[in-house]
Design an enzyme around this catalytic site. Sequence first.
Site, PDB file in Angstrom:
ATOM      1  CG  HIS A 122     -70.053  56.987 -61.478  1.00  0.00           C
ATOM      2  ND1 HIS A 122     -69.133  56.001 -61.224  1.00  0.00           N
ATOM      3  CD2 HIS A 122     -69.415  57.897 -62.264  1.00  0.00           C
ATOM      4  CE1 HIS A 122     -67.993  56.296 -61.823  1.00  0.00           C
ATOM      5  NE2 HIS A 122     -68.142  57.448 -62.454  1.00  0.00           N
ATOM      6  CD  GLU A 138     -73.455  52.571 -59.607  1.00  0.00           C
ATOM      7  OE1 GLU A 138     -73.074  51.456 -59.995  1.00  0.00           O
ATOM      8  OE2 GLU A 138     -73.149  53.632 -60.206  1.00  0.00           O
ATOM      9  CB  CYS A 142     -66.544  52.309 -59.880  1.00  0.00           C
ATOM     10  SG  CYS A 142     -67.153  53.912 -59.292  1.00  0.00           S
ATOM     11  CB  CYS A 202     -70.344  53.707 -57.051  1.00  0.00           C
ATOM     12  SG  CYS A 202     -70.537  54.904 -58.389  1.00  0.00           S
TER      13      CYS A 202
END
Length: 130
Positions: A41, A43, A65, A68
């Site tokens: 992801h 992040e 999420c 993350c």
Amino acid sequence: MQLAIDTAKSGKTPFGAVVINEAGEYFARFNTTSTDGPMAHAEINALNACVNSSPITLYTTAEPCAMCMGSILWHKVKTVYFGVDISRIKKYLPQIDVPAEHLVRNSFAPCELYSGLLSEECEALFEDYA
């Protein structure tokens, strides 16, 4: 946040993240592509680029999420700004509906969350992607 939006667009997905250092200069910016795999992801990619840097601020087009946000807390990021929240992202893509604030409240690490920064522009990324 505009840099996170531009980063997302360059990766052709709605996810972009930028890390800002103490001096207010960005030093990591990442997006997520469909070929990066389920754990890459934006992040996570940005945090991996600055493992031993602190304090940092993270700007991301989407509410982090659970995976993350856990990484953000372990990295001890002090401040996170995000554009569009999970409840709105769910209209366009599957999401695990665990708000970032829930993880912060149940964490050992303090982290300030600010939502809605350029939210319309960020949501447009998801709308265009879906």
